[in-house]
Design a protein around this motif. Sequence first.
Motif, PDB file in Angstrom:
ATOM      1  N   PRO A  46       0.804  -1.219   0.000  1.00  0.00           N
ATOM      2  CA  PRO A  46       0.000   0.000   0.000  1.00  0.00           C
ATOM      3  C   PRO A  46       0.842   1.277   0.000  1.00  0.00           C
ATOM      4  CG  PRO A  46      -0.904  -1.573   1.551  1.00  0.00           C
ATOM      5  CD  PRO A  46       0.424  -2.125   1.098  1.00  0.00           C
ATOM      6  N   CYS A  47       0.259   2.316  -0.569  1.00  0.00           N
ATOM      7  CA  CYS A  47       0.842   3.653  -0.560  1.00  0.00           C
ATOM      8  C   CYS A  47      -0.190   4.617   0.008  1.00  0.00           C
ATOM      9  CB  CYS A  47       1.284   4.074  -1.953  1.00  0.00           C
ATOM     10  SG  CYS A  47      -0.068   4.282  -3.131  1.00  0.00           S
ATOM     11  N   GLU A  48       0.217   5.863   0.147  1.00  0.00           N
ATOM     12  CA  GLU A  48      -0.618   6.893   0.761  1.00  0.00           C
ATOM     13  C   GLU A  48      -1.952   7.058   0.038  1.00  0.00           C
ATOM     14  OE1 GLU A  48       0.125  11.521   2.229  1.00  0.00           O
ATOM     15  OE2 GLU A  48       1.335  10.639   0.614  1.00  0.00           O
ATOM     16  N   ALA A  49      -1.974   6.833  -1.268  1.00  0.00           N
ATOM     17  CA  ALA A  49      -3.188   7.054  -2.057  1.00  0.00           C
ATOM     18  C   ALA A  49      -4.222   5.948  -1.880  1.00  0.00           C
ATOM     19  CB  ALA A  49      -2.822   7.179  -3.532  1.00  0.00           C
ATOM     20  N   ASP A  50      -3.868   4.838  -1.242  1.00  0.00           N
ATOM     21  CA  ASP A  50      -4.799   3.724  -1.096  1.00  0.00           C
ATOM     22  C   ASP A  50      -5.804   3.999   0.022  1.00  0.00           C
ATOM     23  OD1 ASP A  50      -4.074   1.715  -3.060  1.00  0.00           O
ATOM     24  OD2 ASP A  50      -2.172   1.574  -1.993  1.00  0.00           O
ATOM     25  N   ALA A  51      -7.068   3.703  -0.248  1.00  0.00           N
ATOM     26  CA  ALA A  51      -8.109   3.857   0.764  1.00  0.00           C
ATOM     27  C   ALA A  51      -8.047   2.689   1.744  1.00  0.00           C
ATOM     28  CB  ALA A  51      -9.488   3.911   0.106  1.00  0.00           C
ATOM     29  N   PRO A  52      -8.182   2.946   3.043  1.00  0.00           N
ATOM     30  CA  PRO A  52      -8.140   1.841   4.014  1.00  0.00           C
ATOM     31  C   PRO A  52      -9.356   0.937   3.881  1.00  0.00           C
ATOM     32  CG  PRO A  52      -8.732   3.905   5.093  1.00  0.00           C
ATOM     33  CD  PRO A  52      -8.362   4.259   3.689  1.00  0.00           C
ATOM     34  N   VAL A  53      -9.132  -0.352   4.147  1.00  0.00           N
ATOM     35  CA  VAL A  53     -10.241  -1.311   4.126  1.00  0.00           C
ATOM     36  C   VAL A  53     -10.915  -1.401   5.490  1.00  0.00           C
ATOM     37  CG1 VAL A  53      -9.115  -2.617   2.290  1.00  0.00           C
ATOM     38  CG2 VAL A  53      -8.757  -3.294   4.674  1.00  0.00           C
ATOM     39  N   ALA A  54     -10.281  -0.830   6.515  1.00  0.00           N
ATOM     40  CA  ALA A  54     -10.836  -0.784   7.866  1.00  0.00           C
ATOM     41  C   ALA A  54     -10.086   0.300   8.623  1.00  0.00           C
ATOM     42  CB  ALA A  54     -10.693  -2.128   8.576  1.00  0.00           C
TER      43      ALA A  54
ATOM     44  N   ALA B 276      -6.287   1.639   8.571  1.00  0.00           N
ATOM     45  CA  ALA B 276      -5.950   2.927   9.174  1.00  0.00           C
ATOM     46  C   ALA B 276      -5.897   2.809  10.693  1.00  0.00           C
ATOM     47  CB  ALA B 276      -6.978   3.978   8.777  1.00  0.00           C
ATOM     48  N   VAL B 277      -4.851   3.373  11.279  1.00  0.00           N
ATOM     49  CA  VAL B 277      -4.750   3.530  12.731  1.00  0.00           C
ATOM     50  C   VAL B 277      -4.941   5.026  12.981  1.00  0.00           C
ATOM     51  CG1 VAL B 277      -3.380   3.133  14.797  1.00  0.00           C
ATOM     52  CG2 VAL B 277      -3.154   1.581  12.829  1.00  0.00           C
ATOM     53  N   THR B 278      -6.135   5.409  13.364  1.00  0.00           N
ATOM     54  CA  THR B 278      -6.517   6.812  13.346  1.00  0.00           C
ATOM     55  C   THR B 278      -5.638   7.645  14.271  1.00  0.00           C
ATOM     56  OG1 THR B 278      -8.194   6.402  15.038  1.00  0.00           O
ATOM     57  CG2 THR B 278      -8.901   6.293  12.749  1.00  0.00           C
ATOM     58  N   GLY B 279      -5.182   8.765  13.746  1.00  0.00           N
ATOM     59  CA  GLY B 279      -4.373   9.688  14.531  1.00  0.00           C
ATOM     60  C   GLY B 279      -2.886   9.483  14.425  1.00  0.00           C
TER      61      GLY B 279
ATOM     62  N   PRO C   5       4.748   7.221   1.352  1.00  0.00           N
ATOM     63  CA  PRO C   5       4.150   8.440   0.806  1.00  0.00           C
ATOM     64  C   PRO C   5       3.964   8.345  -0.713  1.00  0.00           C
ATOM     65  CG  PRO C   5       6.003   8.950   2.263  1.00  0.00           C
ATOM     66  CD  PRO C   5       6.039   7.474   2.010  1.00  0.00           C
ATOM     67  N   GLY C   6       3.018   9.146  -1.214  1.00  0.00           N
ATOM     68  CA  GLY C   6       2.813   9.240  -2.649  1.00  0.00           C
ATOM     69  C   GLY C   6       1.763   8.284  -3.163  1.00  0.00           C
ATOM     70  N   ASP C   7       1.733   8.147  -4.477  1.00  0.00           N
ATOM     71  CA  ASP C   7       0.696   7.337  -5.122  1.00  0.00           C
ATOM     72  C   ASP C   7       1.268   6.145  -5.879  1.00  0.00           C
ATOM     73  OD1 ASP C   7       1.894   8.624  -7.234  1.00  0.00           O
ATOM     74  OD2 ASP C   7       0.065   9.604  -7.971  1.00  0.00           O
ATOM     75  N   GLU C   8       2.510   5.769  -5.577  1.00  0.00           N
ATOM     76  CA  GLU C   8       3.126   4.619  -6.233  1.00  0.00           C
ATOM     77  C   GLU C   8       3.309   3.485  -5.230  1.00  0.00           C
ATOM     78  OE1 GLU C   8       7.131   3.386  -8.784  1.00  0.00           O
ATOM     79  OE2 GLU C   8       6.652   5.507  -8.429  1.00  0.00           O
ATOM     80  N   ARG C   9       2.689   2.348  -5.523  1.00  0.00           N
ATOM     81  CA  ARG C   9       2.786   1.189  -4.634  1.00  0.00           C
ATOM     82  C   ARG C   9       4.144   0.507  -4.794  1.00  0.00           C
ATOM     83  NH1 ARG C   9      -3.099  -1.248  -6.406  1.00  0.00           N
ATOM     84  NH2 ARG C   9      -4.389  -0.024  -4.951  1.00  0.00           N
TER      85      ARG C   9
ATOM     86  N   ASP D 296      -0.215   9.787   7.180  1.00  0.00           N
ATOM     87  CA  ASP D 296      -1.284   9.904   8.166  1.00  0.00           C
ATOM     88  C   ASP D 296      -2.062   8.595   8.283  1.00  0.00           C
ATOM     89  OD1 ASP D 296      -0.551  12.512   8.580  1.00  0.00           O
ATOM     90  OD2 ASP D 296      -2.275  13.394   7.520  1.00  0.00           O
ATOM     91  N   ASP D 297      -2.351   8.215   9.522  1.00  0.00           N
ATOM     92  CA  ASP D 297      -3.120   7.005   9.864  1.00  0.00           C
ATOM     93  C   ASP D 297      -2.340   5.715   9.585  1.00  0.00           C
ATOM     94  OD1 ASP D 297      -5.225   8.599  10.728  1.00  0.00           O
ATOM     95  OD2 ASP D 297      -6.237   8.520   8.789  1.00  0.00           O
ATOM     96  N   ALA D 298      -1.067   5.833   9.283  1.00  0.00           N
ATOM     97  CA  ALA D 298      -0.124   4.709   9.157  1.00  0.00           C
ATOM     98  C   ALA D 298      -0.421   3.771   7.999  1.00  0.00           C
ATOM     99  CB  ALA D 298      -0.035   3.915  10.463  1.00  0.00           C
ATOM    100  N   LEU D 299      -1.682   3.308   7.875  1.00  0.00           N
ATOM    101  CA  LEU D 299      -2.082   2.369   6.813  1.00  0.00           C
ATOM    102  C   LEU D 299      -1.234   1.093   6.879  1.00  0.00           C
ATOM    103  CD1 LEU D 299      -2.725   4.793   3.808  1.00  0.00           C
ATOM    104  CD2 LEU D 299      -4.345   3.932   5.512  1.00  0.00           C
ATOM    105  N   VAL D 300      -1.477   0.322   7.941  1.00  0.00           N
ATOM    106  CA  VAL D 300      -0.721  -0.893   8.205  1.00  0.00           C
ATOM    107  C   VAL D 300      -1.298  -2.055   7.407  1.00  0.00           C
ATOM    108  CG1 VAL D 300      -2.132  -1.537  10.219  1.00  0.00           C
ATOM    109  CG2 VAL D 300       0.258  -2.298  10.085  1.00  0.00           C
TER     110      VAL D 300
END
Length: 381
Positions: free
Chosen positions: A46-54, A123-126, A214-218, A249-253
Amino acid sequence: MTATDSPLLLDIAATGFPVLQPGHGPIPSATYVPATPGNTLWGRLPCEADAPVAAVRPGSVLTVDTLSHEGVLEDQGRDPRAFFARYGVAGAHVLDDAQQTANSDTAHDFDDDGPHLVTGPIAVTGARPGDLLAVTVLGLTPRVPYGLVSARHGFGALPGEMPSLPGPQMTFATAHADGAGAWGRMAVDSSDPARGALHFPLRPFLGVMGVAVPGDERPHSVPPGRHGGNIDVALLGEGATLYLPVQVDDALVYFGDPHFAQGDGEIALTAFEASLRATVRVEVIPGGAALRPGHGRVTPFAETDDLLIPIGLDEDLDEAMRDCVRCALDLLVTDYGIDRHLAMAYLSAAGDFAVSQVVDSVKGIHGKIRKSDFIEVTRPS
């Protein structure tokens, strides 16, 4: 591809491990993320541009299904039910989400992408860049009692030498749980059961745990880096905590590359690859990337109840070793306030360093530092 047809169906009940289809079996947390095609990426991270699934709050516990890529890949037919039938696995004992992924239009380029299926991002909010995300592995449960070790030409510790036979070499292995514990089994000769089998302990862990870049490239799923990813440190089983410097932001683990067992080095190319259900806790250490392990270091490291685990990563194995030693020094200076030269002497006398893997283009070294060696050391205030 080398494979031996099995004349008998694998007796799933006799292995001691049930098949955990999506949504079935124990799910020990309120947040559950299945490995359905909509919740996974294949061959890319995943990269920053990916929407979280949860999304979860810091301190939350979540349960995540992960999928092995074995049996799903294109050079295996992209049909796990047909592939594992060669080894005596009934279709009902192949994971539905693996078959759904194989049958889906999920983008995957066998030549350009990595093999790994990763679940997320979550997403891990915050969480913010500069923080550390602490991922503690609370439980790892086999979803099936079988898997593979794979070797392909041009890869592994002996490219050009092993495998010595034409085509990819696939070694089928089974997992068992009984009074002797949890162990794996490989037949010495699948065509002659009388020749016996090799037995070895299971040590489940996730080869891939990471945060989005960061960014939009996976990024490609194979090389690990400061984002974590395909670290392949076998010590990261139940009870271990991996610290990842938050990039966005929100880590996206995310989680993937499940293993039932791996020797240090992972020399063939893969370990004992098989799907796991993981339960983890995610915590945020605000500003932690600048505070621990110190000196502005912003790459992953880990710990267990007993060990500090510095991690070094580089395409050059010698540089990976140097990177790991620097991480070890930083941990001892920051956590225990020890003079850097004393820490170097201690590590030479009592620290252990091992090759994590030599097969992921970016190679890995990890260390083992016993916390019990520092029980008389007063931590800095």
